[in-house]
Design a protein around this motif. Structure first.
Motif, PDB file in Angstrom:
ATOM      1  N   THR A 118     -34.330  -8.716 102.905  1.00 23.04           N
ATOM      2  CA  THR A 118     -35.264  -7.766 102.318  1.00 23.04           C
ATOM      3  C   THR A 118     -35.571  -8.024 100.840  1.00 23.04           C
ATOM      4  OG1 THR A 118     -33.438  -6.238 101.879  1.00 23.04           O
ATOM      5  CG2 THR A 118     -34.675  -5.898 103.917  1.00 23.04           C
ATOM      6  N   TRP A 119     -34.747  -8.788 100.132  1.00 27.68           N
ATOM      7  CA  TRP A 119     -34.954  -9.039  98.699  1.00 27.68           C
ATOM      8  C   TRP A 119     -35.419 -10.468  98.473  1.00 27.68           C
ATOM      9  CZ3 TRP A 119     -34.865  -5.286  95.038  1.00 27.68           C
ATOM     10  CH2 TRP A 119     -34.375  -4.045  95.459  1.00 27.68           C
ATOM     11  N   GLU A 120     -36.343 -10.621  97.545  1.00 28.99           N
ATOM     12  CA  GLU A 120     -36.889 -11.946  97.218  1.00 28.99           C
ATOM     13  C   GLU A 120     -37.126 -12.017  95.714  1.00 28.99           C
ATOM     14  OE1 GLU A 120     -41.601 -11.254  97.901  1.00 28.99           O
ATOM     15  OE2 GLU A 120     -40.370 -11.157  99.710  1.00 28.99           O
ATOM     16  N   ALA A 121     -37.289 -13.228  95.223  1.00 25.87           N
ATOM     17  CA  ALA A 121     -37.612 -13.401  93.803  1.00 25.87           C
ATOM     18  C   ALA A 121     -38.950 -12.732  93.518  1.00 25.87           C
ATOM     19  CB  ALA A 121     -37.679 -14.888  93.460  1.00 25.87           C
ATOM     20  N   GLY A 122     -39.049 -12.094  92.355  1.00 27.72           N
ATOM     21  CA  GLY A 122     -40.314 -11.474  91.967  1.00 27.72           C
ATOM     22  C   GLY A 122     -41.427 -12.508  91.965  1.00 27.72           C
ATOM     23  N   ASP A 123     -42.516 -12.191  92.634  1.00 34.52           N
ATOM     24  CA  ASP A 123     -43.651 -13.109  92.735  1.00 34.52           C
ATOM     25  C   ASP A 123     -44.582 -12.871  91.541  1.00 34.52           C
ATOM     26  OD1 ASP A 123     -45.096 -15.136  94.146  1.00 34.52           O
ATOM     27  OD2 ASP A 123     -46.525 -13.601  94.768  1.00 34.52           O
ATOM     28  N   VAL A 124     -44.798 -13.912  90.754  1.00 32.46           N
ATOM     29  CA  VAL A 124     -45.627 -13.789  89.559  1.00 32.46           C
ATOM     30  C   VAL A 124     -47.102 -13.733  89.950  1.00 32.46           C
ATOM     31  CG1 VAL A 124     -46.344 -14.922  87.428  1.00 32.46           C
ATOM     32  CG2 VAL A 124     -43.925 -14.918  88.086  1.00 32.46           C
ATOM     33  N   ILE A 125     -47.755 -12.641  89.552  1.00 34.23           N
ATOM     34  CA  ILE A 125     -49.188 -12.457  89.793  1.00 34.23           C
ATOM     35  C   ILE A 125     -49.988 -13.077  88.649  1.00 34.23           C
ATOM     36  CG2 ILE A 125     -51.030 -10.739  90.030  1.00 34.23           C
ATOM     37  CD1 ILE A 125     -48.849  -8.843  91.176  1.00 34.23           C
ATOM     38  N   GLY A 126     -49.486 -12.917  87.434  1.00 41.57           N
ATOM     39  CA  GLY A 126     -50.166 -13.476  86.267  1.00 41.57           C
ATOM     40  C   GLY A 126     -49.448 -13.094  84.990  1.00 41.57           C
ATOM     41  N   LYS A 127     -49.766 -13.785  83.907  1.00 36.73           N
ATOM     42  CA  LYS A 127     -49.184 -13.528  82.594  1.00 36.73           C
ATOM     43  C   LYS A 127     -49.693 -12.219  82.014  1.00 36.73           C
ATOM     44  CE  LYS A 127     -46.906 -16.719  80.403  1.00 36.73           C
ATOM     45  NZ  LYS A 127     -45.473 -16.609  80.230  1.00 36.73           N
ATOM     46  N   HIS A 128     -48.914 -11.650  81.126  1.00 39.82           N
ATOM     47  CA  HIS A 128     -49.348 -10.470  80.389  1.00 39.82           C
ATOM     48  C   HIS A 128     -50.650 -10.810  79.668  1.00 39.82           C
ATOM     49  CE1 HIS A 128     -48.605  -7.522  76.847  1.00 39.82           C
ATOM     50  NE2 HIS A 128     -49.360  -6.958  77.776  1.00 39.82           N
ATOM     51  N   GLY A 129     -51.650  -9.981  79.837  1.00 38.49           N
ATOM     52  CA  GLY A 129     -52.960 -10.199  79.238  1.00 38.49           C
ATOM     53  C   GLY A 129     -54.009 -10.655  80.228  1.00 38.49           C
ATOM     54  N   VAL A 130     -53.571 -11.054  81.437  1.00 36.57           N
ATOM     55  CA  VAL A 130     -54.512 -11.529  82.445  1.00 36.57           C
ATOM     56  C   VAL A 130     -55.407 -10.367  82.905  1.00 36.57           C
ATOM     57  CG1 VAL A 130     -53.036 -11.126  84.469  1.00 36.57           C
ATOM     58  CG2 VAL A 130     -54.679 -12.982  84.512  1.00 36.57           C
ATOM     59  N   SER A 131     -56.625 -10.677  83.311  1.00 32.50           N
ATOM     60  CA  SER A 131     -57.557  -9.689  83.839  1.00 32.50           C
ATOM     61  C   SER A 131     -57.032  -9.178  85.177  1.00 32.50           C
ATOM     62  CB  SER A 131     -58.927 -10.340  84.031  1.00 32.50           C
ATOM     63  OG  SER A 131     -59.839  -9.419  84.548  1.00 32.50           O
ATOM     64  N   PRO A 132     -57.127  -7.943  85.506  1.00 32.84           N
ATOM     65  CA  PRO A 132     -57.937  -6.903  84.900  1.00 32.84           C
ATOM     66  C   PRO A 132     -57.194  -6.078  83.852  1.00 32.84           C
ATOM     67  CG  PRO A 132     -57.063  -6.047  86.928  1.00 32.84           C
ATOM     68  CD  PRO A 132     -56.547  -7.477  86.782  1.00 32.84           C
ATOM     69  N   TRP A 133     -55.916  -6.391  83.567  1.00 31.55           N
ATOM     70  CA  TRP A 133     -55.096  -5.501  82.757  1.00 31.55           C
ATOM     71  C   TRP A 133     -55.274  -5.673  81.244  1.00 31.55           C
ATOM     72  CZ3 TRP A 133     -52.425  -8.180  86.824  1.00 31.55           C
ATOM     73  CH2 TRP A 133     -52.205  -7.397  87.953  1.00 31.55           C
ATOM     74  N   SER A 134     -55.473  -6.845  80.759  1.00 28.18           N
ATOM     75  CA  SER A 134     -55.485  -7.181  79.327  1.00 28.18           C
ATOM     76  C   SER A 134     -54.117  -6.898  78.711  1.00 28.18           C
ATOM     77  CB  SER A 134     -56.619  -6.464  78.585  1.00 28.18           C
ATOM     78  OG  SER A 134     -56.390  -5.069  78.527  1.00 28.18           O
ATOM     79  N   ASP A 141     -45.693 -11.307  75.257  1.00 28.43           N
ATOM     80  CA  ASP A 141     -46.683 -12.218  75.841  1.00 28.43           C
ATOM     81  C   ASP A 141     -46.060 -13.108  76.910  1.00 28.43           C
ATOM     82  OD1 ASP A 141     -48.655 -11.204  74.200  1.00 28.43           O
ATOM     83  OD2 ASP A 141     -48.513 -12.828  72.729  1.00 28.43           O
ATOM     84  N   ASP A 142     -44.730 -13.247  76.897  1.00 27.21           N
ATOM     85  CA  ASP A 142     -44.038 -14.080  77.891  1.00 27.21           C
ATOM     86  C   ASP A 142     -43.731 -13.333  79.185  1.00 27.21           C
ATOM     87  OD1 ASP A 142     -44.023 -16.349  76.243  1.00 27.21           O
ATOM     88  OD2 ASP A 142     -42.204 -15.659  75.216  1.00 27.21           O
ATOM     89  N   ALA A 143     -43.997 -12.027  79.215  1.00 33.69           N
ATOM     90  CA  ALA A 143     -43.774 -11.242  80.436  1.00 33.69           C
ATOM     91  C   ALA A 143     -44.875 -11.545  81.446  1.00 33.69           C
ATOM     92  CB  ALA A 143     -43.743  -9.751  80.117  1.00 33.69           C
ATOM     93  N   ASN A 144     -44.528 -11.418  82.717  1.00 31.24           N
ATOM     94  CA  ASN A 144     -45.463 -11.642  83.820  1.00 31.24           C
ATOM     95  C   ASN A 144     -45.592 -10.385  84.663  1.00 31.24           C
ATOM     96  OD1 ASN A 144     -45.813 -14.762  83.830  1.00 31.24           O
ATOM     97  ND2 ASN A 144     -43.621 -14.426  83.595  1.00 31.24           N
ATOM     98  N   TRP A 145     -46.785 -10.177  85.216  1.00 28.02           N
ATOM     99  CA  TRP A 145     -46.956  -9.148  86.235  1.00 28.02           C
ATOM    100  C   TRP A 145     -46.295  -9.681  87.496  1.00 28.02           C
ATOM    101  CZ3 TRP A 145     -48.934  -4.351  85.483  1.00 28.02           C
ATOM    102  CH2 TRP A 145     -49.658  -4.128  84.319  1.00 28.02           C
ATOM    103  N   ILE A 146     -45.391  -8.892  88.103  1.00 22.28           N
ATOM    104  CA  ILE A 146     -44.707  -9.329  89.322  1.00 22.28           C
ATOM    105  C   ILE A 146     -44.860  -8.286  90.423  1.00 22.28           C
ATOM    106  CG2 ILE A 146     -43.020 -10.765  88.092  1.00 22.28           C
ATOM    107  CD1 ILE A 146     -40.946  -8.495  88.596  1.00 22.28           C
ATOM    108  N   TRP A 147     -44.601  -8.717  91.644  1.00 20.99           N
ATOM    109  CA  TRP A 147     -44.621  -7.879  92.850  1.00 20.99           C
ATOM    110  C   TRP A 147     -43.871  -8.666  93.909  1.00 20.99           C
ATOM    111  CZ3 TRP A 147     -46.355  -3.049  92.272  1.00 20.99           C
ATOM    112  CH2 TRP A 147     -46.631  -2.267  93.385  1.00 20.99           C
ATOM    113  N   THR A 148     -43.864  -8.189  95.129  1.00 21.61           N
ATOM    114  CA  THR A 148     -43.320  -8.994  96.217  1.00 21.61           C
ATOM    115  C   THR A 148     -44.376 -10.005  96.638  1.00 21.61           C
ATOM    116  OG1 THR A 148     -44.106  -7.366  97.812  1.00 21.61           O
ATOM    117  CG2 THR A 148     -41.789  -7.193  97.143  1.00 21.61           C
ATOM    118  N   LYS A 149     -43.953 -11.046  97.364  1.00 19.31           N
ATOM    119  CA  LYS A 149     -44.941 -11.971  97.927  1.00 19.31           C
ATOM    120  C   LYS A 149     -45.844 -11.168  98.861  1.00 19.31           C
ATOM    121  CE  LYS A 149     -42.011 -16.066  97.731  1.00 19.31           C
ATOM    122  NZ  LYS A 149     -41.005 -15.526  96.844  1.00 19.31           N
ATOM    123  N   ASN A 150     -46.985 -11.670  99.212  1.00 19.22           N
ATOM    124  CA  ASN A 150     -47.923 -10.915 100.038  1.00 19.22           C
ATOM    125  C   ASN A 150     -48.212  -9.574  99.379  1.00 19.22           C
ATOM    126  OD1 ASN A 150     -49.619 -10.240 102.122  1.00 19.22           O
ATOM    127  ND2 ASN A 150     -47.989  -9.716 103.546  1.00 19.22           N
TER     128      ASN A 150
END
Length: 179
Positions: A118-134, A141-150
């Motif tokens: 049930t647990w997996e490595a955090g899947d990186v969606i994009g770097k801090h500042g990436v659209s649509p979030w800014s 700035d080194d933080a990433n937006w993460i979620w589960t895969k899929n």
């Protein structure tokens, strides 16, 4: 007359981490966030507004940081970083975090064992500042937006970070030692 004196000393010792040894966690999630430090829910402003960072005191000796994020539509993601007094990153959201789509009993607690089912490595969606979030607040700035895969398939995720503390044991023995 012989005798002795009995001296009873009662003392209260309070151990605490000095403020300069604490970190500041800066975090947000798209959309609603609940933050736990060593199993204790943190009550702070801004937990339901992804456009703002929430600032949470984080003891420098914490065992586990856990974030529950509920998406209510649109984009998904968890973004966080912690900084010491010098402003240096001590953690950022990235693939070193573990995430799950299932809430398991004790997942916010130190000592919780993550199952590979049930647990997996955090899947990186994009770097801090990436659209649509800014850019949001002072999150690193080194933080990433993460979620589960899929990541489009789940409305709620449970992500946790358990730091590895490196300690050195120095010992000597003149006979036999077991460590």
């Amino acid at each position: 007359m012989s005798g002795f004196i009995v001296l009873v000393v009662v003392a209260t010792i309070t151990a605490s981490v000095a403020a300069e040894d604490d970190y500041v966690l800066r975090a947000t999630c798209d959309n609603k966030m609940t933050v736990y430090v060593d199993g204790v829910e943190q009550e702070v402003d801004g937990l339901s507004d992804w456009r703002k960072e929430s600032q949470i005191p984080l003891p420098s000796d914490f065992k586990v940081l856990a974030i529950k994020c509920e998406d209510v539509g649109g984009k998904v993601g968890v973004l966080a970083s912690a900084h010491n007094d010098a402003g240096e990153d001590v953690l950022v959201t990235d693939g070193s975090w573990s995430c799950s789509k299932e809430e398991e009993e004790g997942w916010t607690e130190p000592g919780f064992r993550e199952s590979s089912d049930t647990w997996e490595a955090g899947d990186v969606i994009g770097k801090h500042g990436v659209s649509p979030w800014s850019k949001i607040g002072q999150i690193s700035d080194d933080a990433n937006w993460i979620w589960t895969k899929n990541w489009k398939a789940w409305e709620t995720v449970y992500c946790r970070y358990a730091p590895v503390y490196i300690n050195t044991l120095r010992a000597t023995c003149d006979n036999k030692m077991t460590v």
